[in-house]
Motif scaffolding. Sequence first.
Motif, PDB file in Angstrom:
ATOM      1  N   GLU A   1      -8.503  -9.945 -43.931  1.00 13.41           N
ATOM      2  CA  GLU A   1      -7.482 -10.601 -44.665  1.00 13.41           C
ATOM      3  C   GLU A   1      -6.113  -9.631 -44.859  1.00 13.41           C
ATOM      4  N   ASP A   2      -6.126  -8.484 -44.537  1.00 16.60           N
ATOM      5  CA  ASP A   2      -4.942  -7.704 -44.463  1.00 16.60           C
ATOM      6  C   ASP A   2      -4.073  -7.849 -43.286  1.00 16.60           C
ATOM      7  N   THR A   3      -4.397  -8.980 -42.313  1.00 17.08           N
ATOM      8  CA  THR A   3      -3.459  -9.129 -41.248  1.00 17.08           C
ATOM      9  C   THR A   3      -2.287  -9.972 -41.713  1.00 17.08           C
ATOM     10  N   ALA A   4      -1.186  -9.706 -41.197  1.00 11.77           N
ATOM     11  CA  ALA A   4      -0.047  -9.977 -41.745  1.00 11.77           C
ATOM     12  C   ALA A   4       1.368  -9.090 -41.042  1.00 11.77           C
ATOM     13  N   VAL A   5       2.440  -9.691 -41.246  1.00 14.16           N
ATOM     14  CA  VAL A   5       3.436  -8.929 -40.807  1.00 14.16           C
ATOM     15  C   VAL A   5       3.803  -8.084 -42.078  1.00 14.16           C
ATOM     16  N   TYR A   6       4.118  -6.809 -42.016  1.00  9.98           N
ATOM     17  CA  TYR A   6       4.298  -5.953 -43.005  1.00  9.98           C
ATOM     18  C   TYR A   6       6.021  -5.605 -43.010  1.00  9.98           C
ATOM     19  N   TYR A   7       6.509  -5.641 -44.149  1.00 11.68           N
ATOM     20  CA  TYR A   7       8.208  -5.347 -44.318  1.00 11.68           C
ATOM     21  C   TYR A   7       8.235  -4.179 -45.294  1.00 11.68           C
ATOM     22  N   CYS A   8       9.147  -3.561 -45.013  1.00 13.90           N
ATOM     23  CA  CYS A   8       9.601  -2.546 -45.892  1.00 13.90           C
ATOM     24  C   CYS A   8      10.940  -3.200 -46.676  1.00 13.90           C
ATOM     25  N   ALA A   9      10.931  -2.745 -47.825  1.00 13.48           N
ATOM     26  CA  ALA A   9      12.553  -3.024 -48.406  1.00 13.48           C
ATOM     27  C   ALA A   9      12.890  -1.999 -49.328  1.00 13.48           C
ATOM     28  N   GLY A  10      14.234  -2.092 -49.679  1.00  6.31           N
ATOM     29  CA  GLY A  10      14.869  -1.294 -50.919  1.00  6.31           C
ATOM     30  C   GLY A  10      15.765  -1.916 -51.784  1.00  6.31           C
ATOM     31  N   THR A  11      15.722  -1.385 -52.762  1.00  7.79           N
ATOM     32  CA  THR A  11      16.493  -1.785 -54.094  1.00  7.79           C
ATOM     33  C   THR A  11      17.108  -0.792 -55.000  1.00  7.79           C
ATOM     34  N   ARG A  12      18.535  -0.923 -55.262  1.00  4.62           N
ATOM     35  CA  ARG A  12      19.393   0.056 -55.836  1.00  4.62           C
ATOM     36  C   ARG A  12      19.132  -0.296 -57.374  1.00  4.62           C
ATOM     37  N   GLY A  13      18.433  -1.350 -57.467  1.00  5.57           N
ATOM     38  CA  GLY A  13      18.287  -1.650 -58.989  1.00  5.57           C
ATOM     39  C   GLY A  13      17.171  -1.328 -59.511  1.00  5.57           C
ATOM     40  N   ALA A  14      16.453  -2.133 -60.516  1.00  8.22           N
ATOM     41  CA  ALA A  14      15.583  -1.661 -61.205  1.00  8.22           C
ATOM     42  C   ALA A  14      14.234  -1.451 -60.479  1.00  8.22           C
ATOM     43  N   TYR A  15      13.219  -0.588 -60.775  1.00  6.19           N
ATOM     44  CA  TYR A  15      11.840  -0.488 -60.183  1.00  6.19           C
ATOM     45  C   TYR A  15      11.215  -2.329 -60.434  1.00  6.19           C
ATOM     46  N   SER A  16      10.704  -2.665 -59.287  1.00  5.46           N
ATOM     47  CA  SER A  16      10.407  -4.082 -59.392  1.00  5.46           C
ATOM     48  C   SER A  16       9.291  -4.163 -58.404  1.00  5.46           C
ATOM     49  N   LEU A  17       8.436  -5.232 -59.009  1.00  5.85           N
ATOM     50  CA  LEU A  17       7.345  -5.598 -57.836  1.00  5.85           C
ATOM     51  C   LEU A  17       7.684  -7.134 -57.081  1.00  5.85           C
ATOM     52  N   ALA A  18       8.831  -7.628 -57.330  1.00 11.46           N
ATOM     53  CA  ALA A  18       9.281  -8.760 -56.949  1.00 11.46           C
ATOM     54  C   ALA A  18      10.150  -8.846 -55.871  1.00 11.46           C
ATOM     55  N   ALA A  19       9.785  -9.650 -54.543  1.00 15.19           N
ATOM     56  CA  ALA A  19      10.705  -9.534 -53.469  1.00 15.19           C
ATOM     57  C   ALA A  19      12.000  -9.873 -53.785  1.00 15.19           C
ATOM     58  N   ARG A  20      12.309 -10.906 -54.523  1.00 12.81           N
ATOM     59  CA  ARG A  20      13.759 -11.382 -54.843  1.00 12.81           C
ATOM     60  C   ARG A  20      14.447  -9.954 -55.392  1.00 12.81           C
ATOM     61  N   SER A  21      14.061  -8.998 -56.033  1.00 13.20           N
ATOM     62  CA  SER A  21      14.645  -7.908 -56.495  1.00 13.20           C
ATOM     63  C   SER A  21      15.116  -6.782 -55.273  1.00 13.20           C
ATOM     64  N   PHE A  22      14.695  -7.010 -54.090  1.00 15.25           N
ATOM     65  CA  PHE A  22      15.122  -6.172 -53.081  1.00 15.25           C
ATOM     66  C   PHE A  22      16.110  -6.567 -52.093  1.00 15.25           C
ATOM     67  N   GLU A  23      17.129  -6.131 -52.092  1.00 17.90           N
ATOM     68  CA  GLU A  23      18.174  -6.244 -51.405  1.00 17.90           C
ATOM     69  C   GLU A  23      18.078  -5.928 -49.956  1.00 17.90           C
ATOM     70  N   TYR A  24      17.474  -4.852 -49.377  1.00 18.52           N
ATOM     71  CA  TYR A  24      17.528  -4.602 -48.060  1.00 18.52           C
ATOM     72  C   TYR A  24      16.236  -4.579 -47.454  1.00 18.52           C
ATOM     73  N   TRP A  25      15.855  -5.140 -46.174  1.00 20.64           N
ATOM     74  CA  TRP A  25      14.769  -5.498 -45.661  1.00 20.64           C
ATOM     75  C   TRP A  25      14.757  -5.130 -44.101  1.00 20.64           C
ATOM     76  N   GLY A  26      13.507  -4.559 -43.693  1.00 16.28           N
ATOM     77  CA  GLY A  26      13.306  -4.110 -42.467  1.00 16.28           C
ATOM     78  C   GLY A  26      12.759  -5.620 -41.677  1.00 16.28           C
ATOM     79  N   GLN A  27      12.646  -5.620 -40.178  1.00 14.94           N
ATOM     80  CA  GLN A  27      12.410  -6.622 -39.576  1.00 14.94           C
ATOM     81  C   GLN A  27      11.089  -7.157 -39.378  1.00 14.94           C
ATOM     82  N   GLY A  28      10.239  -6.097 -39.933  1.00 17.26           N
ATOM     83  CA  GLY A  28       8.764  -6.113 -39.819  1.00 17.26           C
ATOM     84  C   GLY A  28       8.010  -5.634 -38.696  1.00 17.26           C
ATOM     85  N   THR A  29       6.681  -5.610 -39.208  1.00 21.97           N
ATOM     86  CA  THR A  29       5.633  -4.862 -37.903  1.00 21.97           C
ATOM     87  C   THR A  29       4.366  -5.670 -38.219  1.00 21.97           C
ATOM     88  N   GLN A  30       3.830  -6.127 -37.222  1.00 24.78           N
ATOM     89  CA  GLN A  30       2.717  -6.935 -37.359  1.00 24.78           C
ATOM     90  C   GLN A  30       1.387  -5.912 -37.268  1.00 24.78           C
TER      91      GLN A  30
END
Length: 123
Positions: free
Chosen positions: A89-118
């Motif tokens: 169940e861990d099978t997925a595309v994994y993305y890293c993301a960065g935010t200059r804003g507040a510490y958050s768990l919400a994807a919508r809070s992150f401005e910068y994203w990688g392309q993902g790794t399977q």
Amino acid sequence: QVQLVESGGGLVQAGDSLRLSCAASGRTLISYHMGWFRQAPGQERKFVAVISRSGGSTTYSDSVKGRFTISRDNAKNTMYLQMNSLKPEDTAVYYCAGTRGAYSLAARSFEYWGQGTQVTVSS
């Protein structure tokens, strides 16, 4: 702005380990809270883990707590996700993301994203 590139994904068996890396360029990583998210086929992108700018604070989703460890090396401009005791169940595309804003768990809070790794975990 920062550019993020993930690496380290692959096909493993249940119970194995993998370490994902997220390399940053363009800006120093210390300017960003960083997170890992994952998206399985047909599902929305979900939170996995987040780490504060200094690395002093981390938060994990319940599904990975105790198995995954997020870390960062600001001197190397790189963030990591150590994944142990992997499950199908861990099978997925994994993305890293960065935010200059507040510490958050919400994807919508992150401005910068990688392309993902399977990551694929076979039973």
